[in-house]
Design a protein around this motif. Structure first.
Motif, PDB file in Angstrom:
ATOM      1  N   LYS A   1      -6.145  -2.131 -17.697  1.00  9.25           N
ATOM      2  CA  LYS A   1      -5.653  -0.313 -17.273  1.00  9.25           C
ATOM      3  C   LYS A   1      -4.744  -0.817 -15.684  1.00  9.25           C
ATOM      4  N   ALA A   2      -5.947  -1.643 -15.099  1.00  7.43           N
ATOM      5  CA  ALA A   2      -5.230  -1.940 -13.777  1.00  7.43           C
ATOM      6  C   ALA A   2      -3.912  -2.056 -13.248  1.00  7.43           C
ATOM      7  N   PHE A   3      -3.299  -3.452 -14.201  1.00  9.79           N
ATOM      8  CA  PHE A   3      -2.151  -3.638 -13.845  1.00  9.79           C
ATOM      9  C   PHE A   3      -1.064  -2.957 -14.618  1.00  9.79           C
TER      10      PHE A   3
ATOM     11  N   TYR B   1      -0.805  -4.596  -7.609  1.00  5.63           N
ATOM     12  CA  TYR B   1      -2.283  -4.351  -8.570  1.00  5.63           C
ATOM     13  C   TYR B   1      -3.667  -5.303  -8.138  1.00  5.63           C
ATOM     14  N   TYR B   2      -3.263  -5.905  -7.440  1.00  5.95           N
ATOM     15  CA  TYR B   2      -4.557  -6.388  -6.828  1.00  5.95           C
ATOM     16  C   TYR B   2      -5.515  -5.043  -6.203  1.00  5.95           C
ATOM     17  N   VAL B   3      -4.602  -4.402  -5.755  1.00  7.47           N
ATOM     18  CA  VAL B   3      -5.045  -2.473  -5.381  1.00  7.47           C
ATOM     19  C   VAL B   3      -6.057  -1.975  -6.431  1.00  7.47           C
TER      20      VAL B   3
ATOM     21  N   GLU C   1       8.530   3.856  -2.430  1.00 12.53           N
ATOM     22  CA  GLU C   1       7.634   3.819  -1.752  1.00 12.53           C
ATOM     23  C   GLU C   1       6.401   2.722  -2.450  1.00 12.53           C
ATOM     24  N   TYR C   2       6.450   1.482  -1.677  1.00 14.75           N
ATOM     25  CA  TYR C   2       5.556   0.278  -2.345  1.00 14.75           C
ATOM     26  C   TYR C   2       4.443   0.553  -2.258  1.00 14.75           C
ATOM     27  N   SER C   3       3.058   0.043  -3.007  1.00 17.23           N
ATOM     28  CA  SER C   3       1.967   0.058  -2.659  1.00 17.23           C
ATOM     29  C   SER C   3       1.491  -0.278  -0.857  1.00 17.23           C
TER      30      SER C   3
END
Length: 284
Positions: A256-258, A238-240, A273-275
């Protein structure tokens, strides 16, 4: 199998300080990308001279700052719970490399951990000192006779020049059967593939190395570290994504980011494969 040796994976821009472009080049030995050209050790600190570099401040000015600080405070307890689960000695000694403003060490110290920390940035060290956490500027200032049960690097390994030397140093500073805990971004995540050269976690040239799950495991195995556990960092997507939207469109685009962050986490339930991931390695 495709020969990736010396191939450029992406060309990315430094969106934080210089506006310069850098290439991400495959490491011929494993699934790691290398930022090229890499700034010299003398010039590298210049790329951190920005109010936007949040890990060196306790800022809450912008929305992204507030989100970062809120997640950081939540994660402090998660990190503490992790190291507590691994501790098997009454002394409980911890070295945090890239300790930022000292909050994790402060949290551990309250739980009777013997703490030491390394932080190159003078501003961050001063903020830590105000919290009664004394940090040294570089790991060479940690005497080789000191030994630790756990060494942590929370989104730090990707910043370290002379990577192989640093890993050997961690090995020498750990007690027998000690743990090395590393959190790094994962360039094989959905959000990385979606944003491509705008993915904020590439953060060139401050991030010198870019890891996949296979790449970091291969690297650490070569240095006598055995992978024990891999844990997801679900907030990172979310932050990235919020930062990546700004780099890509010039706007924060919170909704959109969320959505992208959520989609990345949902896909990772099956792909794993998480962020970003936390890797728990044990000294062999």
């Amino acid at each position: 199998m495709e020969n990736k040796q010396n191939k450029t994976f992406l060309t990315c821009k430094d969106h934080t300080v210089s506006g310069e472009e850098f290439k991400l080049v495959w490491n011929e030995k494993n699934e790691i990308l290398i930022t090229q050209p890499q700034p010299s050790p003398e010039k590298l600190p210049n790329y951190y001279e920005s109010e936007d570099y949040i890990s060196h401040t306790d800022s809450t000015k912008k929305l992204s700052d507030k989100l970062y600080q809120g997640v950081k405070n939540f994660m402090l307890q998660k990190k503490l719970k992790l190291i507590e689960s691994l501790a098997d000695s009454s002394t409980k000694s911890l070295l945090d490399v890239g300790a930022g403003t000292g909050d994790f060490l402060k949290t551990a110290k309250k739980k009777n951990w013997k703490v030491r920390g390394v932080e190159p940035n003078a501003q961050a060290r001063n903020l830590a000192q105000q919290k009664h956490i004394t940090l040294v500027q570089e790991i060479s200032l940690i005497d080789s006779s000191e030994k630790f049960d756990i060494i942590t690097l929370w989104h730090v390994l990707e910043h370290l020049p002379d990577l192989e030397f640093q890993i050997k140093k961690f090995y020498s500073l750990l007690n027998k059967d000690g743990y090395l805990i590393i959190a790094v971004p994962n360039f094989k995540s959905y959000d990385a593939n979606y944003y491509k050269e705008f993915w904020a976690a590439y953060d060139v040239p401050r991030h010198l190395w870019h890891f996949s799950k296979e790449g970091i495991q291969s690297l650490m195995k070569k240095h006598q570290f055995q992978l024990q556990e891999t844990l997801p960092l679900i907030f990172d997507s979310y932050y990235v994504s919020l930062l990546s939207e700004k780099y890509k469109t010039g706007k924060s685009n919170f909704i959109k980011a969320f959505k992208i962050g959520l989609k990345s986490n949902l896909k990772a339930k099956s792909t794993k494969e998480y962020s970003s991931h936390i890797y728990v390695f044990k000294k062999q």
